[in-house]
Design a protein around this motif. Structure first.
Motif, PDB file in Angstrom:
ATOM      1  N   TYR A 268     -17.820  -1.768  -0.705  1.00 22.93           N
ATOM      2  CA  TYR A 268     -16.532  -2.214  -1.242  1.00 22.93           C
ATOM      3  C   TYR A 268     -15.867  -3.301  -0.395  1.00 22.93           C
ATOM      4  CZ  TYR A 268     -17.343   2.031  -3.924  1.00 22.93           C
ATOM      5  OH  TYR A 268     -17.909   2.995  -4.717  1.00 22.93           O
TER       6      TYR A 268
ATOM      7  N   GLU B 282     -17.767  -6.523  -0.621  1.00 26.10           N
ATOM      8  CA  GLU B 282     -17.577  -7.197  -1.913  1.00 26.10           C
ATOM      9  C   GLU B 282     -16.289  -8.024  -1.887  1.00 26.10           C
ATOM     10  OE1 GLU B 282     -18.376  -4.709  -5.492  1.00 26.10           O
ATOM     11  OE2 GLU B 282     -19.147  -3.234  -4.082  1.00 26.10           O
TER      12      GLU B 282
ATOM     13  N   PRO C 140      -4.316   4.453  -5.100  1.00 22.97           N
ATOM     14  CA  PRO C 140      -4.721   5.579  -5.950  1.00 22.97           C
ATOM     15  C   PRO C 140      -4.445   5.334  -7.430  1.00 22.97           C
ATOM     16  CG  PRO C 140      -2.850   6.167  -4.525  1.00 22.97           C
ATOM     17  CD  PRO C 140      -3.367   4.850  -4.059  1.00 22.97           C
ATOM     18  N   GLY C 141      -3.481   4.463  -7.736  1.00 27.90           N
ATOM     19  CA  GLY C 141      -3.116   4.257  -9.135  1.00 27.90           C
ATOM     20  C   GLY C 141      -3.855   3.120  -9.812  1.00 27.90           C
ATOM     21  N   VAL C 142      -4.936   2.608  -9.196  1.00 26.10           N
ATOM     22  CA  VAL C 142      -5.642   1.496  -9.829  1.00 26.10           C
ATOM     23  C   VAL C 142      -6.093   1.898 -11.233  1.00 26.10           C
ATOM     24  CG1 VAL C 142      -7.896   2.124  -8.822  1.00 26.10           C
ATOM     25  CG2 VAL C 142      -7.460  -0.244  -9.518  1.00 26.10           C
ATOM     26  N   GLY C 143      -5.898   0.998 -12.181  1.00 24.67           N
ATOM     27  CA  GLY C 143      -6.272   1.298 -13.559  1.00 24.67           C
ATOM     28  C   GLY C 143      -5.114   1.865 -14.362  1.00 24.67           C
ATOM     29  N   THR C 144      -4.023   2.259 -13.678  1.00 26.45           N
ATOM     30  CA  THR C 144      -2.812   2.689 -14.392  1.00 26.45           C
ATOM     31  C   THR C 144      -1.873   1.483 -14.480  1.00 26.45           C
ATOM     32  OG1 THR C 144      -1.567   3.333 -12.412  1.00 26.45           O
ATOM     33  CG2 THR C 144      -3.080   4.962 -13.315  1.00 26.45           C
TER      34      THR C 144
ATOM     35  N   LYS D 228     -11.059 -12.546 -10.704  1.00 23.14           N
ATOM     36  CA  LYS D 228     -12.432 -12.420 -11.166  1.00 23.14           C
ATOM     37  C   LYS D 228     -12.400 -12.152 -12.666  1.00 23.14           C
ATOM     38  CE  LYS D 228     -16.608  -9.596 -10.295  1.00 23.14           C
ATOM     39  NZ  LYS D 228     -16.779  -8.894 -11.587  1.00 23.14           N
TER      40      LYS D 228
ATOM     41  N   SER E 172     -12.722  -5.186 -13.351  1.00 25.11           N
ATOM     42  CA  SER E 172     -13.042  -3.770 -13.568  1.00 25.11           C
ATOM     43  C   SER E 172     -11.748  -2.968 -13.669  1.00 25.11           C
ATOM     44  CB  SER E 172     -13.866  -3.246 -12.393  1.00 25.11           C
ATOM     45  OG  SER E 172     -13.066  -3.239 -11.225  1.00 25.11           O
ATOM     46  N   ASP E 173     -11.876  -1.727 -14.131  1.00 26.35           N
ATOM     47  CA  ASP E 173     -10.713  -0.835 -14.175  1.00 26.35           C
ATOM     48  C   ASP E 173     -10.410  -0.231 -12.812  1.00 26.35           C
ATOM     49  OD1 ASP E 173     -10.333  -1.149 -16.890  1.00 26.35           O
ATOM     50  OD2 ASP E 173     -11.662   0.522 -17.406  1.00 26.35           O
ATOM     51  N   THR E 174     -11.396  -0.227 -11.929  1.00 25.01           N
ATOM     52  CA  THR E 174     -11.282   0.633 -10.749  1.00 25.01           C
ATOM     53  C   THR E 174     -11.265  -0.106  -9.419  1.00 25.01           C
ATOM     54  OG1 THR E 174     -13.678   0.838 -10.615  1.00 25.01           O
ATOM     55  CG2 THR E 174     -12.514   2.491 -11.932  1.00 25.01           C
ATOM     56  N   PHE E 175     -11.420  -1.421  -9.414  1.00 22.96           N
ATOM     57  CA  PHE E 175     -11.547  -2.096  -8.125  1.00 22.96           C
ATOM     58  C   PHE E 175     -10.798  -3.436  -8.141  1.00 22.96           C
ATOM     59  CE2 PHE E 175     -14.858  -3.454  -4.675  1.00 22.96           C
ATOM     60  CZ  PHE E 175     -13.840  -3.490  -3.745  1.00 22.96           C
TER      61      PHE E 175
ATOM     62  N   ARG F 234     -11.306  -6.088  -5.123  1.00 21.60           N
ATOM     63  CA  ARG F 234     -12.298  -7.154  -5.277  1.00 21.60           C
ATOM     64  C   ARG F 234     -11.934  -8.132  -6.386  1.00 21.60           C
ATOM     65  NH1 ARG F 234     -17.467  -4.941  -8.007  1.00 21.60           N
ATOM     66  NH2 ARG F 234     -16.006  -5.055  -9.747  1.00 21.60           N
TER      67      ARG F 234
ATOM     68  N   THR G  40     -23.640  -6.135  -3.244  1.00 23.09           N
ATOM     69  CA  THR G  40     -22.802  -7.051  -2.485  1.00 23.09           C
ATOM     70  C   THR G  40     -23.232  -8.501  -2.542  1.00 23.09           C
ATOM     71  OG1 THR G  40     -22.619  -5.241  -0.889  1.00 23.09           O
ATOM     72  CG2 THR G  40     -21.755  -7.365  -0.214  1.00 23.09           C
TER      73      THR G  40
ATOM     74  N   TYR H 229     -21.842 -11.603  -4.498  1.00 25.11           N
ATOM     75  CA  TYR H 229     -20.479 -12.102  -4.302  1.00 25.11           C
ATOM     76  C   TYR H 229     -20.405 -13.172  -3.223  1.00 25.11           C
ATOM     77  CZ  TYR H 229     -19.143  -8.246  -7.249  1.00 25.11           C
ATOM     78  OH  TYR H 229     -19.030  -7.394  -8.308  1.00 25.11           O
TER      79      TYR H 229
ATOM     80  N   ARG I  23     -10.300   5.906 -17.777  1.00 21.90           N
ATOM     81  CA  ARG I  23     -10.137   4.520 -17.350  1.00 21.90           C
ATOM     82  C   ARG I  23      -9.553   4.406 -15.946  1.00 21.90           C
ATOM     83  NH1 ARG I  23      -8.265  -0.238 -20.970  1.00 21.90           N
ATOM     84  NH2 ARG I  23      -8.843  -1.144 -18.964  1.00 21.90           N
ATOM     85  N   SER I  24      -9.137   5.520 -15.349  1.00 23.43           N
ATOM     86  CA  SER I  24      -8.685   5.471 -13.959  1.00 23.43           C
ATOM     87  C   SER I  24      -9.005   6.792 -13.293  1.00 23.43           C
ATOM     88  CB  SER I  24      -7.183   5.185 -13.861  1.00 23.43           C
ATOM     89  OG  SER I  24      -6.453   6.393 -13.898  1.00 23.43           O
TER      90      SER I  24
ATOM     91  N   SER J 278     -16.824   0.336 -10.443  1.00 19.77           N
ATOM     92  CA  SER J 278     -16.762  -1.095 -10.162  1.00 19.77           C
ATOM     93  C   SER J 278     -18.134  -1.746 -10.131  1.00 19.77           C
ATOM     94  CB  SER J 278     -16.049  -1.337  -8.831  1.00 19.77           C
ATOM     95  OG  SER J 278     -16.795  -0.798  -7.767  1.00 19.77           O
TER      96      SER J 278
END
Lengths: 277, 277, 277
Positions: free
Chosen positions: A14, A17, A69-73, A138, A142-145, A148, C53, C56, C230-231, C244
Motif C-alpha cells: 500500500y 503504491e 476508516p471511513g474510506v468509501g463512505t 487516478k 477504487s472504493d477502498t484506497f 493511492r 506495486t 505505479y 462498498r466500504s 484496491s
C-alpha cells in the motif's frame, strides 16, 4: 517535499503504491515517511504523530495523512493550507493537532466527551478545500484506497505547482477531535493520557510549562509519583518527566509504563501542586 | 548524505522529527535509514548494526546513531571523523565497531567482562570532538531527545560544510564496549554470540577466515554441529555457516536458532579443529 | 530510480548494506523501499507485493526483489527487462506477477498444484538475462547475501546506464509459481486466497470485474457472506469487498478476517451467482 503518515504498515504494497503514484507524476518529488505504523484506524494516534512532527519540516512541505476508516463512505477528503505546511487527509479529525496549533484556536468546551469529533471553523490565515477535481485523481478510483487514488496524486500535482484552489471547493469548517484542556481545581490539575509511545511512555495533555518550578506529585491509577525527573534513568522505577513534546509523561525506568500500569489513552492524570518549603 | 540508526521504532514521531530538523536546515540533504528498530536501549545492537553498515557508504557520509539510554545525564555527545565516514553519537559505546575497524585497534585484554564499557584512545588518523557549540543546536533543547535537538541539527550543519572543529572541543578518548577476541586453547577456539539477527541467526565473534579450510565441529549450548555449510538450506536442521558479515553464524534451516536454542548475545561458542583425514 | 523488496526486516543492517552498495556506486540514485517485511522466505508474498506495486512506478525504474531462500545454491540470479520496468531477482518465482502481467500470458493449466514452480517462456517484448558478469558485482561475494553482493551493485550499474546485455547471458524461460485461474462450474466460481494483508484482509484470485453487477454470495470456510460491500465499515461484521487490487477480498469490520476465520493463503473461496430478482 511530501510526507506520508498512514496506518498501512510496511508488509504490504500500500505505501509503495502511494509512492509510485507520486513519483509517476513527479519523479523529482522528495518523499519522507513520518510513520506507517499508526495503530490501525486510530485517528487520534495519527493526529498526535502528525501534530508532533509537521512544524519541524520546511513550510512548503505537503503532508499526507491517511488514517481513513471511513474510506468509501461519504466522509470528505480535504486539503488544508496553513503558514506551516499543507495537509491532505480525510476529514475525520486526523488534522486535530494542526488545527489546535493555529494561533486563534479556542479552548475546547469541557462539556464534550474526550475525542468526540466536532466541527470547528477554519482558523484565520488558513484555508481548506474539499477534494473534488477528478482530473487530479487516478482514474478509475477504487472504493477502498483513496490514499493511492486521490491523496497521492493530488499531493504530487500540488508539488508540481498546481494551485490549492484547483483541488476543489473551499470549506469553512473541518472535523476536530475534542481534547479537553487540563482543568484546575484548587491545587490540582487534571489532564488525560493522549498518546502511548513505542517505549510505553504515557504522554499527557498537561504541558510542562504549566507546572513551572512548582514541587508536584503526579497521580495515575492509584500510583503517586513524587517530583519530576530530568532523565529516564533518574529517580525511582516509576517516574514523571517533561518529555520531548514539552508535555508531562509517565515512564518506567528500563520498562514500559503502559504495560506496568495497564494504562491507555483517555485515562486521567492528576498533578498536585505541593506547598513550598 | 546522512544516515540514521536509532531505537525509536516507527510508530511514533521521533524519527520524523529528526528528519524534519535536518531538512529544515538542509532541504537538499539525502537521508538514509539504517535501522530504527535497534532493541530498546541496546547499545551493542546499535553498535553492531552501524559497524556492519558504514563501510558500504560513501566516505563523506555523516552517520548519526542515537541509542541513548543516558540522555539527560552527563554522558557526552560526540563527533568522530574517520577516513571512512563521520559519526555523531552519544559517547556510550555505540561507536565500538567503528573504533575496532581502525587499522591500529589493539587486541582487547581478555580480563575485562564482555561488553563492559572502557575508554580507548582515538585511533591515529581519526579525530573526535565533544558537542558543545549550542549555536548549532535547536533552541531550547529538551532533556530527553538530543537526537532531534542536538545530533540532527549538527549533522545537517556538517552536511552544509560546517567544519568538524566548530562542533566543540577535541577529545582524546571515547567509550568502547569490551568485545574479547576469540581465544585459542589447544585445538579449540572460544568466542561469543555478538548479535541475533531478525531471522534468529546467531552471529559470533569468530571470523570465518580464522577457520581457513579446516574441518571443524561447532559447539553451542550442548549441541554439536559438524562442519560448515555453504547455504541456509544445506545440511541438517541446525547448521553453522560463514555469514555475510564474514563471521561464523549458527542457524536453523527454515527456523530461528535463537528460539530453538534459547540462545542470546554473550553466550559462548566453541569451535573444535578436527585432525585432517 | 531503484526499488527494494526484501524479507530482511529493519532491525538488522542488511537493507542498509544494500543501500550503501548502491549509493557507493551511484550516489545520485533514488532508492524507494517497497517492503522489507515480506514474510521470511515467502516467495509468493514477495511476488504479490511486487506485482501490486511496480506498474505505479516510472517505466525506467529498476526493481530489486530479494526473497531468496536458495541463496548459495545453484538457483539463478536474473534480470528481466519489460516495457513497464526492469527487475532483478533470484529466479524462484518472485517475478510471477510481473510475468502474469504481460499481454501474452497464457492461462495456467488447472492441473498443477497451487504455487508449484514451473518454467515459463519469456513473454514477447520482454528480455531476460542470467547475472554472470562478475565485473559488476562486489568482490569477493559472500555465500549468503547476494542482495548486497550481486543484486545491489548490478542495479546501481544499470541505473548509471550499463546495458542489460552486459549483465550476463540471455535466458529464454523463468520460474513462475502456478496460480490457477478461478474456475467456473455452473453458477459458482472457485478461486483461492492469494494474500493476507496486514489488516488481516483475505485477498483472493477472483477479479472483481468477473462478478460484474451480479448478486452474489461468497463462501469461505463454512461461512456465507451475502453480497459485496462498498466500504470496510458497511454491512455485517464479516464482509466481501472489491479491494484496491481490483480483486475480491474477505474482511472483518474493525477486525482481522485472517484471525477470526483462521484462514490463510491457498484456501479456496467460492462465489455463487444468484438468480436475478
Amino acid at each position: 517535499m511530501i510526507t506520508l503518515t498512514t496506518d498501512f504498515g510496511t508488509r504490504d504494497s500500500y505505501v509503495a503504491e502511494m509512492k509510485g503514484m507520486i513519483l509517476q507524476i513527479n519523479p523529482q518529488a522528495t518523499i519522507v515517511d513520518i510513520s506507517h505504523h499508526i495503530d490501525s484506524q486510530s485517528v487520534i494516534h495519527g493526529a498526535f504523530v502528525l501534530g508532533s512532527t509537521y512544524h519541524y519540516f520546511p513550510r512548503d512541505t505537503i503532508h499526507v495523512a491517511v488514517v481513513d476508516p471511513g474510506v468509501g463512505t461519504s466522509r470528505r477528503a480535504v486539503l488544508m493550507v496553513t503558514p506551516k505546511g499543507s495537509f491532505l487527509a480525510p476529514d475525520n479529525g486526523v488534522l486535530t493537532y494542526v488545527l489546535r496549533g493555529s494561533p486563534g484556536y479556542l479552548t475546547t468546551s469541557q462539556d464534550q466527551p474526550f475525542l468526540e469529533p466536532m466541527e470547528v471553523a477554519i482558523p484565520s490565515g488558513y484555508s481548506a478545500y474539499q477534494l473534488s477535481n477528478h482530473a487530479l485523481w487516478k482514474s478509475p478510483i477504487s472504493d477502498t484506497f483513496h490514499g493511492r487514488d486521490v491523496f497521492a496524486p493530488v499531493a504530487a500535482h500540488l508539488s508540481l505547482g498546481v494551485a490549492p484552489e484547483e483541488v476543489g471547493e473551499p470549506l469553512h469548517s473541518l472535523v476536530c477531535l475534542c481534547i479537553p484542556n487540563p482543568r484546575w481545581q484548587n491545587n490540582t490539575l487534571t489532564g488525560h493520557i493522549i498518546h502511548v509511545d513505542g517505549f510505553g511512555n504515557l504522554i499527557t495533555t498537561i504541558e510542562g510549562q504549566t507546572l513551572a518550578q512548582n514541587r508536584v506529585d503526579v497521580l495515575l491509577g492509584g500510583h503517586r509519583i513524587q517530583g519530576v525527573s530530568r532523565s529516564y534513568v533518574e529517580g525511582a522505577d516509576l517516574l514523571a518527566i517533561i518529555g520531548s513534546h514539552g508535555n508531562l509523561e509517565i515512564a518506567v525506568r528500563d520498562g514500559s509504563a503502559a504495560r506496568e500500569l495497564s494504562a491507555n489513552v483517555g485515562e486521567e492524570v492528576v498533578v498536585e501542586l505541593l506547598p513550598l518549603g
